[in-house]
Design an enzyme around this catalytic site. Structure first.
Site, PDB file in Angstrom:
ATOM      1  N   LYS A   1     -82.764  45.413  26.041  1.00 17.35           N
ATOM      2  CA  LYS A   1     -82.534  44.110  25.426  1.00 17.35           C
ATOM      3  C   LYS A   1     -81.919  43.218  26.507  1.00 17.35           C
ATOM      4  O   LYS A   1     -80.746  43.404  26.860  1.00 17.35           O
ATOM      5  CB  LYS A   1     -81.585  44.226  24.230  1.00 17.35           C
ATOM      6  CG  LYS A   1     -82.115  45.032  23.055  1.00 17.35           C
ATOM      7  CD  LYS A   1     -81.051  45.061  21.948  1.00 17.35           C
ATOM      8  CE  LYS A   1     -81.608  45.642  20.650  1.00 17.35           C
ATOM      9  NZ  LYS A   1     -81.794  47.102  20.742  1.00 17.35           N
TER      10      LYS A   1
ATOM     11  N   LYS B   1     -85.522  51.211  10.646  1.00 17.06           N
ATOM     12  CA  LYS B   1     -84.068  51.337  10.727  1.00 17.06           C
ATOM     13  C   LYS B   1     -83.633  52.375   9.698  1.00 17.06           C
ATOM     14  O   LYS B   1     -83.905  52.231   8.500  1.00 17.06           O
ATOM     15  CB  LYS B   1     -83.399  49.996  10.428  1.00 17.06           C
ATOM     16  CG  LYS B   1     -83.658  48.910  11.456  1.00 17.06           C
ATOM     17  CD  LYS B   1     -82.697  49.011  12.599  1.00 17.06           C
ATOM     18  CE  LYS B   1     -82.782  47.795  13.512  1.00 17.06           C
ATOM     19  NZ  LYS B   1     -81.807  47.862  14.615  1.00 17.06           N
TER      20      LYS B   1
END
Length: 352
Positions: free
Chosen positions: A257, A149
């Site tokens: 997702k 990230k």
């Protein structure tokens, strides 16, 4: 047939940092489907709503769950095209119930303990030293693909961190994916993409914020680094919307997702549309509890997903549920010697 739902608040072991901020807890909802003649036997699912990311995460969310509850009781369909997380949880509960209420959603060699899923090691944002510590720990655990990230700390520090990793592990020994969560701007995106490409990064998720389709299409056209869409897929609940976004932007990859892209049915359509266009894909969890993660893992193996998948978030909560899906090194496997314990849901506040 009856449906019930219960809220649950997941607590992070450590604050989870993204470019959108730091999370210490995450709400979710459990859904169960049962026959009123035997309420003790039920199929379980998770409506993994994601405040700040799920468009349906507003004050009407519980009302939509209540509408679904009422409609199931009278056998009336419910439009969930704009409620992806509820579609996701509802599908899970139905699959589990239809497969005998055993925690089996998609029977396959995976649920027989004969197949494994390779996953990437997720490294959350933090200060430089903390991220290096987390990277080293993932490498000790045997991960061959890391997802970093980025976009929250100083850019030079982030580049230093990636350079540190590359000095120790070349591209053949370690795949690195990065996720900017929309943290770049058009002023800095291209030079940053070039720097990342020079460091042998596999791909970048969502370099600029979602909703800038023409700018994202331009980046995908000129970027030296393959771009994957993530947040850009959220809220696209129809075939026409999904087709349009892929045809306009033309990404190298899409990240699916299920809680945010229409459940398993929506995810399946995204995959078909992507493959028709030569677009790659992989599956990622969205900070579900182990209930949702267990179901996603089974689906991922069932559809024969290739390469490292983004399913490594099961260990980030202190108050997670227990399922037979377990992580060993960089592999998820299903331990079918374990029973799925439905009694762990007894203490929840069920709305029936």
């Amino acid at each position: 047939m009856r449906l019930a739902f219960a809220p649950y608040l997941l607590q992070f072991k450590e604050p989870g940092g993204t470019s959108r901020g730091v999370m210490t807890e995450k709400p979710t909802f459990l859904i169960k489907i049962y026959d009123e003649s035997d309420p003790s036997r039920f199929g379980i699912g998770e409506a993994a709503v994601f405040p700040g990311l799920s468009p349906e995460a507003d004050g009407r969310y519980v009302w939509k769950l209540t509408e679904l509850l009422a409609n199931v009781a009278i056998g009336k369909p419910t439009d969930l095209s704009r409620h992806s997380s509820i579609q996701f949880g509802f599908e899970q509960a139905l699959y589990d119930f239809s497969n005998g209420c055993r925690g089996i959603y998609f029977p396959s060699p995976f649920t027989e303990g004969k197949a494994e899923i390779e996953i990437n090691g997720l490294v959350w944002m933090g200060d430089f030293d903390k991220m290096i510590e987390r990277i080293d720990e993932k490498m000790r655990q045997g991960f061959r693909c890391l997802k970093l990230k980025i976009g929250a700390i100083d850019w030079r520090k982030e580049i230093e961190m990636i350079e540190y990793v590359r000095r120790r592990y070349n591209e053949k020994g370690l795949m690195i994916r990065v996720d900017a969560n929309g943290g770049f701007s058009m002023d800095n995106a291209l030079p940053r993409l070039k720097m990342l490409a020079d460091l042998g990064i596999h791909s970048i998720e969502q370099p600029i914020p979602a909703g800038n389709e023409e700018l994202m299409a331009f980046l995908c056209q000129v970027s030296p680094l393959p771009i994957a869409l993530d947040e850009e897929l959220i809220g696209k609940g129809t075939t026409e919307e999904r087709t349009a976004i892929l045809d306009v932007i033309k990404p190298a990859y899409i990240i699916l997702k299920p809680a945010l892209c229409g459940g398993f049915s929506g995810g399946g359509e995204w995959i078909s549309l992507a493959e028709e266009r030569g677009i790659g894909w992989w599956i990622t969890s969205a900070l579900e509890s182990n209930v949702g993660l267990n179901a996603i893992s089974q689906w991922t193996s069932f559809i024969n997903a290739r390469g490292p998948q983004g399913l490594g978030t099961g260990g980030v909560f202190t108050n997670n549920f227990v399922t037979p899906t377990v992580l060993e090194g960089d592999k998820l496997r299903y331990d079918n010697s374990l029973q799925f314990d439905y009694s762990q849901f007894d203490g929840l506040k069920w709305h029936c």
